[in-house]
Design an enzyme around this catalytic site. Structure first.
Site, PDB file in Angstrom:
ATOM      1  CB  CYS A 107      46.408  34.000  38.649  1.00  0.00           C
ATOM      2  SG  CYS A 107      44.881  35.136  38.717  1.00  0.00           S
ATOM      3  CB  CYS A 110      44.438  38.787  41.006  1.00  0.00           C
ATOM      4  SG  CYS A 110      43.000  37.390  40.517  1.00  0.00           S
ATOM      5  CB  SER A 111      47.209  36.030  43.520  1.00  0.00           C
ATOM      6  OG  SER A 111      46.238  36.475  44.603  1.00  0.00           O
ATOM      7  CB  CYS A 112      42.909  32.945  40.731  1.00  0.00           C
ATOM      8  SG  CYS A 112      41.532  34.323  40.487  1.00  0.00           S
TER       9      CYS A 112
END
Length: 203
Positions: A107, A110-112
């Site tokens: 991702c 961000c950190s999906c």
């Protein structure tokens, strides 16, 4: 002067973790959260809900061609049919490794991450070095994870977003003919379902 005390130093944590610790402390002191309840939720995602769900999806796909085809066509529905739905797992796509192509998920913004099938994201998944190198130098990144692929193997990088999250289906290891779904699931690691690893070889 003595400085003996038994509380943790936030300066031993990375900046993000230190901010989380400070926020948790404030909310606890105000009686707004129960640390024990948070621990239960974290443990559930890390060890119960977590990668075991995804491993069962992969094992079922290895065993049942019809399910594998459904997973390719509509991963959200196929995964949901096993009861794995919820936070950050609403829109899924499964990508299948082959002898010619290896899939890697990142991702970049961000950190999906698909919590419902993989649990909590590992710290490195959220770190800027991983997010940038996965795009710039995926082969070199995989080698740092201990995964050296043949030069002829194509690496395809998938960028997870708030709208769509990915599950890598690793290749089934040789020597597992006749294995049960549960036994196969034991070979499927979290890293294999992100693409930073392969399924474990049978002992």
């Amino acid at each position: 002067m003595s400085h003996d005390h038994d509380h943790d130093h936030d300066n031993e944590l990375d900046p993000f973790a230190a901010r989380v610790r400070a926020l948790e402390t404030i909310l606890t002191q105000k009686g707004l959260i129960d640390p024990a309840a948070i621990d239960v939720i974290v443990d559930s995602y890390e060890t119960k809900i977590g990668p075991r769900n995804g491993a069962k999806v992969v094992a079922k796909a290895w065993l049942e061609p019809d399910f594998a085809a459904w997973l390719k066509h509509d991963a959200t529905a196929a995964i949901g049919s096993l009861g794995y739905t919820g936070r950050q797992g609403e829109h899924m796509q499964a990508v299948f490794n082959t002898a010619d192509t290896h899939n890697l998920v990142v991702c970049t913004l961000c950190s999906c991450y698909p919590w419902s099938v993989l649990g909590l994201p590992p710290v490195w998944y959220k770190a800027p070095p991983y997010r940038s190198r996965a795009v710039i130098d995926p082969r070199g990144l995989l080698e740092e994870f201990g995964l050296t692929l043949p030069a002829t193997t194509k690496i395809r990088v998938w960028d997870s977003t708030a709208e769509l999250r990915y599950l890598v289906v690793p290749m089934r290891p040789k020597g597992t003919d006749g294995w049960s779904e549960e036994r196969l699931a034991d070979l499927v690691t979290r890293d294999a379902m992100i693409g930073t690893g392969l399924a474990q070889e049978p002992a």
